[in-house]
Design an enzyme around this catalytic site. Structure first.
Site, PDB file in Angstrom:
ATOM      1  N   LYS A  29     -68.037  51.612  42.880  1.00  0.00           N
ATOM      2  CA  LYS A  29     -68.470  51.449  44.420  1.00  0.00           C
ATOM      3  C   LYS A  29     -68.853  50.165  44.758  1.00  0.00           C
ATOM      4  O   LYS A  29     -69.460  49.506  43.782  1.00  0.00           O
ATOM      5  CB  LYS A  29     -69.289  52.637  44.627  1.00  0.00           C
ATOM      6  CG  LYS A  29     -69.539  52.687  46.151  1.00  0.00           C
ATOM      7  CD  LYS A  29     -68.355  54.002  46.454  1.00  0.00           C
ATOM      8  CE  LYS A  29     -68.830  54.221  48.127  1.00  0.00           C
ATOM      9  NZ  LYS A  29     -67.917  55.424  48.023  1.00  0.00           N
TER      10      LYS A  29
HETATM   11  N1  GLU Z   1     -64.772  55.627  49.991  1.00  0.00           N
HETATM   12  C1  GLU Z   1     -64.233  56.816  49.604  1.00  0.00           C
HETATM   13  C2  GLU Z   1     -65.008  57.790  48.924  1.00  0.00           C
HETATM   14  O1  GLU Z   1     -66.179  57.655  48.797  1.00  0.00           O
HETATM   15  C3  GLU Z   1     -62.765  56.496  48.929  1.00  0.00           C
HETATM   16  C4  GLU Z   1     -62.671  56.107  47.680  1.00  0.00           C
HETATM   17  C5  GLU Z   1     -61.154  55.522  47.215  1.00  0.00           C
HETATM   18  O2  GLU Z   1     -60.599  56.371  47.976  1.00  0.00           O
HETATM   19  O3  GLU Z   1     -61.318  55.163  46.338  1.00  0.00           O
HETATM   20  O4  GLU Z   1     -64.583  58.638  48.470  1.00  0.00           O
END
Ligand code: GLU
Length: 475
Positions: free
Chosen positions: A111
């Protein structure tokens, strides 16, 4: 410790996730070493960089954390928000590991976050900031198709992903798979159809699957179908909007309240979600919307009676302070971490069921996985087989009509004689992933008497899968 609702209650977001994972580790009677390995974030990078804004250098700070790289690439969004810190990014990276495992996406968890209020900058300034952040992440090994693939999150969308993937392409023009460096890109620039709506669509599919299990519904105090269920949605951003809009228009649910930053709009007969969204786009809030009653104290509306509550915005909105007053039967966590650890305990004692974030909002990463595959394949889903299936369908109709002498009704022949396009295939794959994951979660809860809620079952499922890797392959 972060400045969030979590911190105000003496426990950070990361600690809150850790507590939940600890409990699951204990229930699964996992080897202590493996348990410890699961809990640490493997690496985290902090970058600070200057960008010239209106003739002056402004410094921006951001992070990218990799919780696990037991499978590569590691996956997870990048958020742009005024309040984001390392603790939050690490917690969200851990959630990504579990999320991917639950829905069988073969990625590790990561993240990123950048401290910024995107509303304060012009598009060309946002572009310069985003490209500079991407360059730093690429240079430090935190952005590439093979190792670490970001996606949109709070405050970011296809536009930012487009800038970032173009930055990667400029730096590595010989990487034939450059489009796989980011997901959630605009469809015109290597994105996949259905990614933008995917997280909200996944929430709808999760609820649809729950409603296929009468015994589980009974646990929640719900019955019947999604039609007529009274739903309150907090946050009408990309995730909340799509979930609410699909539930309203395709399942006949009543969206009785939408809570936004400036207050809430309430209508017991059900709101027109698309019209609310339009009003927000025009005016910046829900105040003045003529299809419902405006309530200034939005947080109080969270506590109104409903069948399903969908928190779809920030983390830490349901805390030990308001959990006693929540009057829903089921919470579907479309946001990441909307219910704190302490609130979770209170809600459990009160018999309120929760479809947890790690499962409920995993639709985004499922479709990101499909986008990444599309990018590596260099071909749109359905391009090769669509017309073939269409012709096959027409042959079947012809055969039925010849054998029976009866004409197949048009509404059926239209469906049988249609080849699947990219949208159809992405939705089908998402639906399948959400269904199978919930079935596994339900099975685990039914089989293990120490598991009393869906969150624990989801974590147990994830931990079982990730720890199998460590057991078989080593650390
Ligand atoms: N930001 C989204 C989540 O928290 C998508 C993450 C992604 O597609 O890699 O799941």
């Amino acid at each position: 410790m972060s400045d969030s609702k979590y911190a105000q209650q003496g426990m950070s977001f990361r600690e809150s996730v850790e507590h939940m994972v600890d409990h699951a580790i204990e229930i699964m009677e996992l080897d202590e070493g493996i348990g410890n390995a699961l809990k640490v974030c493997q690496s985290v990078i902090q970058v600070s960089f200057p960008v010239e804004i209106n003739g002056k250098a402004e410094i921006f700070t951001g992070w990218r954390a990799t919780h696990s790289d037991h499978r590569l690439p590691s996956k997870g969004g990048i958020r742009f928000a005024p309040i984001v810190d390392q603790d939050e990014v690490e917690a969200l990276a851990a959630l990504m590991t579990y999320k991917c495992a639950i829905v069988d996406v073969p990625f590790g968890g990561s993240k990123g976050g950048l401290v910024i209020d995107p509303l304060q900058y012009e598009p060309h300034q946002m572009e310069a900031i985003t490209r500079r952040f991407a360059r730093d992440l690429i240079n430090k090994g935190y952005l590439s198709p093979a190792q670490n693939v970001p996606a949109p999150d709070m405050g970011t969308g296809p536009r930012e992903m487009g800038w970032m993937v173009d930055t990667y392409r400029q730096m590595f023009p010989n990487d034939i798979n450059y489009l796989g460096a980011l997901t959630g890109k605009p469809v015109e620039h290597g994105g996949v159809r259905g990614r933008n709506e995917a997280t909200g669509r996944g929430v709808q599919y999760a609820l649809r699957e729950l409603f296929r299990h009468p015994k589980e519904l009974e646990r929640c105090g719900l019955s019947g179908t999604l039609e007529g269920q009274r739903i309150i949605v907090q946050g009408l951003g990309n995730v909340g909007y799509h979930a609410a809009h699909f539930l309203q228009t395709e399942d006949g649910s009543l969206i009785t309240a939408v809570i936004e930053r400036d207050g809430a709009v309430v209508n017991d007969q059900g709101l027109d979600v698309a019209a609310v969204r339009e009003h927000i786009a025009e005016t910046g809030g829900v105040k003045g919307f003529d299809g419902g009653e405006f309530v200034e104290d939005g947080m109080a509306v969270l506590e109104r009676k409903c069948d399903i509550l969908i928190p779809a915005a920030l983390e830490g909105v349901i805390t030990a302070d308001n959990a006693e007053r929540i009057q829903t039967k089921l919470i579907a966590e479309a946001a990441n971490g909307p219910v704190t650890f302490l609130a979770d305990k209170i809600l459990q004692e009160r018999g309120i069921e929760i479809l947890p974030d790690a499962y409920c909002n995993a639709g985004g990463v499922v479709v990101s996985y499909f986008e990444w595959i599309r990018n590596l394949n260099h071909v749109r889903f359905g391009r090769l087989e669509r017309r073939f299936h269409e012709a096959r369908g027409e042959q079947i109709i012809e055969a039925i009509e010849q054998a029976t002498g009866v004409e197949v009704p048009e509404h059926l022949s239209d469906r049988i004689g249609r080849g699947a396009d990219e949208f159809d295939l992405v939705r089908s794959g998402l639906d399948d992933s959400m269904r199978l994951a919930l079935q596994s979660i339900i099975r685990l809860r039914q089989e293990n008497s120490r598991i009393n809620d869906y969150r624990m079952a989801a974590y147990a499922l994830a931990i079982e899968k990730v720890s199998r890797h460590y057991k078989d392959i080593g650390f």
